[in-house]
Design a protein around this motif. Structure first.
Motif, PDB file in Angstrom:
ATOM      1  N   PRO A 169      -1.121  -2.578   1.131  1.00  0.00           N
ATOM      2  CA  PRO A 169       0.014  -3.203   0.448  1.00  0.00           C
ATOM      3  C   PRO A 169       0.570  -4.390   1.229  1.00  0.00           C
ATOM      4  CG  PRO A 169       0.730  -1.200   1.547  1.00  0.00           C
ATOM      5  CD  PRO A 169      -0.739  -1.333   1.816  1.00  0.00           C
ATOM      6  N   VAL A 170       0.758  -5.503   0.531  1.00  0.00           N
ATOM      7  CA  VAL A 170       1.397  -6.685   1.090  1.00  0.00           C
ATOM      8  C   VAL A 170       2.604  -6.991   0.216  1.00  0.00           C
ATOM      9  CG1 VAL A 170       1.135  -9.143   1.611  1.00  0.00           C
ATOM     10  CG2 VAL A 170      -0.788  -7.570   1.985  1.00  0.00           C
ATOM     11  N   TYR A 171       3.763  -7.152   0.837  1.00  0.00           N
ATOM     12  CA  TYR A 171       5.008  -7.286   0.078  1.00  0.00           C
ATOM     13  C   TYR A 171       5.368  -8.748  -0.167  1.00  0.00           C
ATOM     14  CZ  TYR A 171       5.597  -2.419   1.566  1.00  0.00           C
ATOM     15  OH  TYR A 171       5.419  -1.074   1.793  1.00  0.00           O
ATOM     16  N   THR A 172       5.847  -9.017  -1.389  1.00  0.00           N
ATOM     17  CA  THR A 172       6.353 -10.347  -1.739  1.00  0.00           C
ATOM     18  C   THR A 172       7.876 -10.399  -1.672  1.00  0.00           C
ATOM     19  OG1 THR A 172       6.323  -9.748  -4.092  1.00  0.00           O
ATOM     20  CG2 THR A 172       4.379 -10.851  -3.210  1.00  0.00           C
ATOM     21  N   VAL A 173       8.520  -9.264  -1.827  1.00  0.00           N
ATOM     22  CA  VAL A 173       9.957  -9.125  -1.584  1.00  0.00           C
ATOM     23  C   VAL A 173      10.157  -7.771  -0.913  1.00  0.00           C
ATOM     24  CG1 VAL A 173      10.463 -10.420  -3.726  1.00  0.00           C
ATOM     25  CG2 VAL A 173      10.669  -7.928  -3.718  1.00  0.00           C
ATOM     26  N   ASN A 180      11.679   1.112 -15.431  1.00  0.00           N
ATOM     27  CA  ASN A 180      11.224   0.076 -14.510  1.00  0.00           C
ATOM     28  C   ASN A 180      10.115   0.619 -13.622  1.00  0.00           C
ATOM     29  OD1 ASN A 180      14.346  -0.425 -14.976  1.00  0.00           O
ATOM     30  ND2 ASN A 180      13.433  -2.399 -14.501  1.00  0.00           N
ATOM     31  N   GLY A 181       9.046  -0.147 -13.507  1.00  0.00           N
ATOM     32  CA  GLY A 181       7.923   0.256 -12.665  1.00  0.00           C
ATOM     33  C   GLY A 181       6.778   0.891 -13.411  1.00  0.00           C
ATOM     34  N   VAL A 211      10.503  -2.006  -2.915  1.00  0.00           N
ATOM     35  CA  VAL A 211      11.908  -1.603  -2.886  1.00  0.00           C
ATOM     36  C   VAL A 211      12.041  -0.337  -2.044  1.00  0.00           C
ATOM     37  CG1 VAL A 211      12.510  -2.647  -5.104  1.00  0.00           C
ATOM     38  CG2 VAL A 211      11.678  -0.282  -5.041  1.00  0.00           C
ATOM     39  N   ALA A 212      13.195  -0.192  -1.399  1.00  0.00           N
ATOM     40  CA  ALA A 212      13.442   1.012  -0.605  1.00  0.00           C
ATOM     41  C   ALA A 212      13.841   2.184  -1.494  1.00  0.00           C
ATOM     42  CB  ALA A 212      14.544   0.741   0.424  1.00  0.00           C
ATOM     43  N   TYR A 213      14.664   1.896  -2.507  1.00  0.00           N
ATOM     44  CA  TYR A 213      15.133   2.939  -3.430  1.00  0.00           C
ATOM     45  C   TYR A 213      14.459   2.748  -4.772  1.00  0.00           C
ATOM     46  CZ  TYR A 213      18.122   5.521  -6.615  1.00  0.00           C
ATOM     47  OH  TYR A 213      18.582   6.381  -7.583  1.00  0.00           O
ATOM     48  N   GLY A 214      13.819   3.785  -5.257  1.00  0.00           N
ATOM     49  CA  GLY A 214      13.176   3.714  -6.557  1.00  0.00           C
ATOM     50  C   GLY A 214      11.727   3.293  -6.443  1.00  0.00           C
ATOM     51  N   HIS A 215      11.138   2.968  -7.589  1.00  0.00           N
ATOM     52  CA  HIS A 215       9.702   2.730  -7.649  1.00  0.00           C
ATOM     53  C   HIS A 215       9.367   1.584  -8.594  1.00  0.00           C
ATOM     54  CE1 HIS A 215       9.106   6.439  -5.419  1.00  0.00           C
ATOM     55  NE2 HIS A 215       9.871   7.060  -6.293  1.00  0.00           N
ATOM     56  N   VAL A 216       9.164   0.397  -8.028  1.00  0.00           N
ATOM     57  CA  VAL A 216       8.601  -0.736  -8.754  1.00  0.00           C
ATOM     58  C   VAL A 216       7.645  -1.450  -7.814  1.00  0.00           C
ATOM     59  CG1 VAL A 216      10.643  -1.055 -10.222  1.00  0.00           C
ATOM     60  CG2 VAL A 216      10.429  -2.355  -8.094  1.00  0.00           C
ATOM     61  N   GLY A 217       6.788  -2.320  -8.371  1.00  0.00           N
ATOM     62  CA  GLY A 217       5.873  -3.067  -7.540  1.00  0.00           C
ATOM     63  C   GLY A 217       4.969  -2.161  -6.720  1.00  0.00           C
ATOM     64  N   ASN A 218       4.779  -2.529  -5.458  1.00  0.00           N
ATOM     65  CA  ASN A 218       3.970  -1.677  -4.587  1.00  0.00           C
ATOM     66  C   ASN A 218       4.596  -0.302  -4.405  1.00  0.00           C
ATOM     67  OD1 ASN A 218       1.537  -2.888  -3.833  1.00  0.00           O
ATOM     68  ND2 ASN A 218       2.532  -4.235  -2.347  1.00  0.00           N
ATOM     69  N   SER A 219       5.911  -0.219  -4.514  1.00  0.00           N
ATOM     70  CA  SER A 219       6.585   1.075  -4.366  1.00  0.00           C
ATOM     71  C   SER A 219       6.314   1.989  -5.558  1.00  0.00           C
ATOM     72  CB  SER A 219       8.096   0.871  -4.201  1.00  0.00           C
ATOM     73  OG  SER A 219       8.361   0.043  -3.079  1.00  0.00           O
ATOM     74  N   ALA A 220       5.720   1.433  -6.613  1.00  0.00           N
ATOM     75  CA  ALA A 220       5.270   2.230  -7.760  1.00  0.00           C
ATOM     76  C   ALA A 220       3.762   2.392  -7.766  1.00  0.00           C
ATOM     77  CB  ALA A 220       5.722   1.581  -9.070  1.00  0.00           C
ATOM     78  N   ALA A 221       3.037   1.355  -7.362  1.00  0.00           N
ATOM     79  CA  ALA A 221       1.584   1.339  -7.534  1.00  0.00           C
ATOM     80  C   ALA A 221       0.821   2.072  -6.443  1.00  0.00           C
ATOM     81  CB  ALA A 221       1.101  -0.114  -7.598  1.00  0.00           C
ATOM     82  N   VAL A 222       1.337   2.042  -5.212  1.00  0.00           N
ATOM     83  CA  VAL A 222       0.536   2.515  -4.078  1.00  0.00           C
ATOM     84  C   VAL A 222       0.261   4.013  -4.147  1.00  0.00           C
ATOM     85  CG1 VAL A 222       0.503   2.829  -1.577  1.00  0.00           C
ATOM     86  CG2 VAL A 222       1.205   0.631  -2.542  1.00  0.00           C
ATOM     87  N   PHE A 223       1.297   4.830  -4.356  1.00  0.00           N
ATOM     88  CA  PHE A 223       1.083   6.277  -4.307  1.00  0.00           C
ATOM     89  C   PHE A 223       0.134   6.782  -5.396  1.00  0.00           C
ATOM     90  CE2 PHE A 223       2.341  10.618  -5.575  1.00  0.00           C
ATOM     91  CZ  PHE A 223       1.866  11.292  -4.454  1.00  0.00           C
ATOM     92  N   PRO A 224       0.280   6.380  -6.666  1.00  0.00           N
ATOM     93  CA  PRO A 224      -0.686   6.836  -7.671  1.00  0.00           C
ATOM     94  C   PRO A 224      -2.129   6.460  -7.319  1.00  0.00           C
ATOM     95  CG  PRO A 224       1.250   5.965  -8.755  1.00  0.00           C
ATOM     96  CD  PRO A 224       1.389   5.641  -7.304  1.00  0.00           C
ATOM     97  N   LEU A 225      -2.320   5.260  -6.764  1.00  0.00           N
ATOM     98  CA  LEU A 225      -3.659   4.864  -6.351  1.00  0.00           C
ATOM     99  C   LEU A 225      -4.169   5.763  -5.225  1.00  0.00           C
ATOM    100  CD1 LEU A 225      -3.423   0.957  -6.410  1.00  0.00           C
ATOM    101  CD2 LEU A 225      -4.738   2.408  -7.964  1.00  0.00           C
ATOM    102  N   GLN A 226      -3.313   6.012  -4.258  1.00  0.00           N
ATOM    103  CA  GLN A 226      -3.722   6.890  -3.154  1.00  0.00           C
ATOM    104  C   GLN A 226      -4.041   8.290  -3.659  1.00  0.00           C
ATOM    105  OE1 GLN A 226      -0.214   6.324  -0.729  1.00  0.00           O
ATOM    106  NE2 GLN A 226      -1.268   4.899   0.638  1.00  0.00           N
ATOM    107  N   ARG A 227      -3.274   8.742  -4.645  1.00  0.00           N
ATOM    108  CA  ARG A 227      -3.462  10.109  -5.153  1.00  0.00           C
ATOM    109  C   ARG A 227      -4.789  10.280  -5.874  1.00  0.00           C
ATOM    110  NH1 ARG A 227      -4.270  14.481  -5.663  1.00  0.00           N
ATOM    111  NH2 ARG A 227      -2.935  16.289  -6.131  1.00  0.00           N
TER     112      ARG A 227
END
Length: 284
Positions: free
Chosen positions: A33-37, A215-216, A10-26
């Motif tokens: 990341p590969v997007y399904t939507v 959510n997320g 998602v562009a706004y907010g944090h779910v899916g890869n938009s939630a998971a990627v940064f904590p993993l990187q940190r």
């Protein structure tokens, strides 16, 4: 560690890869990341814009990654919200190809389909696809209590029945089950628990219940637990303690801010340096 993460964005907010990627990187994990939507925002708002990514397009992105010779380096394939029905086939095929390139790789599946308050919120065919086709090829599964019940045809509630349901799921293929949002009737008031079950035993952790819908948070939980579990060589208790600490502090920061969206960036120290403030209890 390298994680191939196949999830929504998602562009706004944090779910899916938009939630998971940064904590993993940190915490020092390389994420592909590969997007399904690719939505404007999560569907909890009741309105959103943007496309479901077609299975062919998702597969093309993954094939391009494979072309770069990266598959032997991938330690974990992680999947979450799948969007369209055909994504399951893409994920199953990807897991098989990654494991051929790296037999030590594992597949961690967050079987996103719903929760006890909202019921199922995915396309009608997705829960059945997850249960019949995706679950048997997963190594790590991270259902909430509602999803655990659907996947096993049971009604987990107590510690004993949740263990029985997790064992039933493990018998279908996954070695490790993390049950999030465990709400047993006899727990202390205003608390919530997570339980992990693997071949070495079962552990539970209890935290205060934060009165908000976040959510997320499940996407962050699945990502962090998988990374900690993999990095520790399968230390379920340690992975559970670190994940519970980080997610609780993330939710606390979000709740205190009054935001509807996770305060993902502001909470980054909670991922990098979890306080380990909650004790993990072995229940088997």
């Amino acid at each position: 560690m390298k994680v191939l993460s196949i999830q929504s964005a998602v562009a706004y907010g944090h779910v899916g890869n938009s939630a998971a990627v940064f904590p993993l990187q940190r915490i020092g994990v390389e994420v592909l990341p590969v997007y399904t939507v690719n939505f404007s925002n999560h569907t909890g708002y009741g309105a959103w814009r943007g496309p479901l990514i077609s299975p062919d397009d998702v597969a093309a992105v993954i094939a391009g990654i494979e072309d770069r010779g990266v598959f032997p380096q991938i330690d974990v394939v992680l999947s979450g919200y799948q969007g369209g029905e055909g994504i399951a086939d893409v994920i199953i095929d990807t897991v098989a190809r990654v494991k051929r390139a790296n037999p030590d790789a594992v597949y961690a599946c967050d079987p996103v389909m719903g929760n006890s308050k909202s019921g199922c919120f995915v396309a009608p065919a997705i829960p059945e696809l997850l249960r019949e086709r995706v679950v048997p090829v997963a190594d790590i599964l991270t259902p909430n209590q509602f999803e655990l019940g659907f996947l096993t045809g049971t009604e987990p509630g107590s510690i004993a029945s949740t263990l029985e349901s997790a064992d039933a799921l493990r018998a279908r293929g996954p070695r490790t089950i993390l049950v999030t949002s465990v709400e047993r009737p006899d727990r202390e008031a205003d608390t919530i628990e997570m339980m992990v079950v693997d071949e070495n035993g079962a552990w539970i952790v209890q935290t205060p219940l934060i009165p908000m819908k976040a959510n997320g948070s499940g996407d962050v939980t699945a990502a962090l637990f998988t990374a900690h579990y993999r990095r520790s060589g399968g230390d379920a208790a340690d992975a559970l303690a670190r994940t519970a600490s980080s997610v609780f502090d993330l939710l606390t920061t979000t709740y205190e801010s009054g935001s509807r969206e996770l305060r993902l960036i502001e909470s980054q120290e909670a991922y990098a340096h979890p306080r380990l403030q909650f004790s993990v209890r072995q229940v088997r």
